[in-house]
Write a protein that holds these residues in place. Sequence first.
Motif, mmCIF file in Angstrom:
data_model
loop_
_atom_site.group_PDB
_atom_site.id
_atom_site.type_symbol
_atom_site.label_atom_id
_atom_site.label_comp_id
_atom_site.label_asym_id
_atom_site.label_seq_id
_atom_site.Cartn_x
_atom_site.Cartn_y
_atom_site.Cartn_z
ATOM 1 N N LEU A 122 49.157 41.664 34.923
ATOM 2 C CA LEU A 122 49.452 41.013 33.653
ATOM 3 C C LEU A 122 50.759 41.552 33.098
ATOM 4 N N THR A 123 51.458 40.711 32.345
ATOM 5 C CA THR A 123 52.715 41.102 31.720
ATOM 6 C C THR A 123 52.652 40.763 30.232
ATOM 7 N N GLY A 124 53.594 41.313 29.481
ATOM 8 C CA GLY A 124 53.673 41.025 28.061
ATOM 9 C C GLY A 124 53.094 42.133 27.198
ATOM 10 N N ALA A 125 53.296 42.015 25.910
ATOM 11 C CA ALA A 125 52.885 43.052 24.973
ATOM 12 C C ALA A 125 51.385 43.272 24.946
ATOM 13 N N ALA A 126 50.602 42.232 25.252
ATOM 14 C CA ALA A 126 49.142 42.352 25.200
ATOM 15 C C ALA A 126 48.537 42.766 26.547
ATOM 16 N N ALA A 127 49.373 43.061 27.550
ATOM 17 C CA ALA A 127 48.842 43.350 28.885
ATOM 18 C C ALA A 127 47.925 44.561 28.892
ATOM 19 N N ASP A 128 48.208 45.546 28.041
ATOM 20 C CA ASP A 128 47.382 46.759 28.030
ATOM 21 C C ASP A 128 45.993 46.528 27.450
ATOM 22 N N ALA A 129 45.751 45.368 26.848
ATOM 23 C CA ALA A 129 44.452 45.100 26.235
ATOM 24 C C ALA A 129 43.467 44.447 27.204
ATOM 25 N N PHE A 130 43.957 44.067 28.394
ATOM 26 C CA PHE A 130 43.104 43.314 29.318
ATOM 27 C C PHE A 130 43.261 43.843 30.742
ATOM 28 N N ASP A 131 42.250 43.569 31.550
ATOM 29 C CA ASP A 131 42.306 43.792 32.984
ATOM 30 C C ASP A 131 42.200 42.440 33.693
ATOM 31 N N VAL A 132 42.991 42.255 34.743
ATOM 32 C CA VAL A 132 42.815 41.092 35.605
ATOM 33 C C VAL A 132 42.141 41.564 36.894
ATOM 34 N N TYR A 133 40.990 40.975 37.183
ATOM 35 C CA TYR A 133 40.219 41.289 38.388
ATOM 36 C C TYR A 133 40.324 40.113 39.363
ATOM 37 N N TYR A 134 40.349 40.436 40.655
ATOM 38 C CA TYR A 134 40.403 39.374 41.653
ATOM 39 C C TYR A 134 39.709 39.852 42.921
ATOM 40 N N GLN A 135 39.073 38.909 43.577
ATOM 41 C CA GLN A 135 38.264 39.183 44.759
ATOM 42 C C GLN A 135 38.549 38.109 45.789
ATOM 43 N N VAL A 136 38.787 38.530 47.032
ATOM 44 C CA VAL A 136 39.148 37.566 48.065
ATOM 45 C C VAL A 136 38.100 37.527 49.167
ATOM 46 N N HIS A 137 38.005 36.355 49.787
ATOM 47 C CA HIS A 137 37.196 36.172 50.985
ATOM 48 C C HIS A 137 38.157 36.196 52.161
ATOM 49 N N ALA A 138 37.991 37.183 53.068
ATOM 50 C CA ALA A 138 38.929 37.383 54.159
ATOM 51 C C ALA A 138 38.253 37.141 55.501
ATOM 52 N N GLN A 139 39.012 36.611 56.428
ATOM 53 C CA GLN A 139 38.544 36.385 57.796
ATOM 54 C C GLN A 139 37.935 37.666 58.362
ATOM 55 N N ASN A 140 36.761 37.545 58.967
ATOM 56 C CA ASN A 140 36.034 38.634 59.622
ATOM 57 C C ASN A 140 35.449 39.665 58.659
ATOM 58 N N PHE A 141 35.824 39.601 57.374
ATOM 59 C CA PHE A 141 35.327 40.576 56.413
ATOM 60 C C PHE A 141 34.375 39.956 55.399
ATOM 61 N N GLY A 142 34.556 38.666 55.110
ATOM 62 C CA GLY A 142 33.797 38.071 54.020
ATOM 63 C C GLY A 142 34.381 38.475 52.684
ATOM 64 N N TRP A 143 33.497 38.499 51.662
ATOM 65 C CA TRP A 143 33.964 38.867 50.321
ATOM 66 C C TRP A 143 34.223 40.366 50.267
ATOM 67 N N ILE A 165 39.223 32.839 46.784
ATOM 68 C CA ILE A 165 39.564 33.837 45.774
ATOM 69 C C ILE A 165 38.837 33.533 44.468
ATOM 70 N N HIS A 166 38.444 34.601 43.777
ATOM 71 C CA HIS A 166 37.976 34.541 42.389
ATOM 72 C C HIS A 166 38.942 35.354 41.535
ATOM 73 N N ILE A 167 39.244 34.890 40.322
ATOM 74 C CA ILE A 167 40.087 35.635 39.388
ATOM 75 C C ILE A 167 39.439 35.559 38.012
ATOM 76 N N VAL A 168 39.467 36.677 37.291
ATOM 77 C CA VAL A 168 38.921 36.693 35.936
ATOM 78 C C VAL A 168 39.693 37.708 35.106
ATOM 79 N N ILE A 169 39.861 37.425 33.818
ATOM 80 C CA ILE A 169 40.500 38.355 32.888
ATOM 81 C C ILE A 169 39.467 38.785 31.866
ATOM 82 N N LEU A 170 39.382 40.086 31.634
ATOM 83 C CA LEU A 170 38.399 40.647 30.713
ATOM 84 C C LEU A 170 39.058 41.712 29.838
ATOM 85 N N PRO A 171 38.459 42.022 28.686
ATOM 86 C CA PRO A 171 38.983 43.108 27.876
ATOM 87 C C PRO A 171 39.047 44.412 28.669
#
Length: 552
Positions: A122-143, A165-171
Amino acid sequence: MKKYLLIQLVLLLTLTVLAGLLSSGVLAATAPRVLYRTHVQNDGWQDFVSDGALSGTAGRSLRLEGIEIKLEAADYDLGVRYQTHIQNIGWEADTDRGFKNDGAMSGTEGLSYRLEAIQISLTGAAADAFDVYYQVHAQNFGWLGWAKNGESAGTAGYSYRLEGIHIVILPKGSSPPTGTVDQLTPFVERQSVPGNLLIQTTASDFNSNALGLDRVAIVSDAGDGAIVLNNGNQAGVYTSNVFNTSPFTKAVLSWNADTPAGSLVQVEARVCENAVDANGQSTENWSDWLSWGRWGSSINRASGIGTTDSPLAKLDVDTLVVKNGKTANKIQYRVILHSGSPGITPNLRLVALALRNQNPGQEITKVFYDTPNLFNLPVLNVPQLSQMVRDPAIADSICSPTSVTMMLAYYGTVVQPETAAWGAYDYGYQDFGNWPFNTAYAASLGYQAYVDYSTIEGLKREIVGGHPVAVAVAYKNSAAVSGNLPVIDGAPIRQTPGHLIVVCGFTQENGTDYIIINDPAAASNAGVRVKYRLDQFAAAWAESGNIAYIIH
């Protein structure tokens, strides 16, 4: 004026309350929406989805080729920045393609190149207030497990495709919402290496710290636990999670493995420094996967097989070295298992990671978990073996396996120094002194063995426990000898830039502390037992990096 001050006070209190609510998660419902879509093999661009929904596919074996990410964040000074690792291209930030921002496409379209990994921040002045989480499904590995805030998610270095891929932003400080995505396990924060040593040896260790199991399984019926090939497979890969560490300049991986005829293991690691890009944004700079070579009891084991050099770090035979005065603060390992026959598998029973920071004032403190009595230390009755009376063709080169042989004999396993020497010989480096190869040889006889960067206190703790320790030293045996090596008065050879000896105990005479040593460089077995002034030994040991072989 009073009215103006009252307005300021109310505004300040309001902002404070809002900040508290945000950090506590009370305003989670007002977190910015993240929208994203992917370009999928055969399907083309999918529609945008949001907030943890699946983009791409899972179970159809279709590669992701491109991705666009944007935010609905009108109430915040907030943006999103991302890059992908692309087949035949690599990380975009390492090319003129650069990072992408706020809806721009990352990846390719029309080239049929797979995405292999992704980083999102995340970028910008409010970036420190949030986390961006992401999870990928990869060949031979799954999630795979959740990554966040610029960490790498995927399989850069494996050439495996991303499929979803899943992406979510949370406090800030929240965990991903386990009920809204189809991950196999909930998010687990990265573990940290305590002090300078990490040992993975139980089934629980391997399970709880696994990022990927590719044609391998974790079993509990071999030692405390082991990684093995799945039935019928002749190759497989175990990949660990990423471990946070103290800043380090050097690392040694060692391992214990049972390798039936025709089987072998190849141990690799990659390291990361936290860097700042031209825009002032924190980013992770990972090395390539670096290989300690191939190990097996019945093969011509060799270092120098696989990748041994990358811009950030290199593999110097048995030691990973971070380049150009930099330090790394994250490490990840993987183990590749091979077998020449279906139904036969190597068993990897232990992986140990030893770290060192050689920058003055930045030494990594060693962590101990108990407080044994380190006074009145015993002297262990370790059998005395001179390397100099062994096979003349190799006698002056086998201090390391001779030291291992003395330790094994102390425990009741009698092998000849020549046997141990050829059992640990590095056919790539053409030398008997490869540190993890020597401990791997001891482990092949049923012991738990690993390489450590230790301390005088660490040596004393081993002696109290009844364990001799092999250590690397560099010395000259008189101040009159030319060269800038530490002096050990009375040592059996004139000088050595690198030599292995065995610590057997400690003593004090007339107010002077001594360490009791079996030095295999003595001209005869009877002359192997010596005592060195502790201060002189400490300097000679530090000259060789405080390396120790721990064998139990």
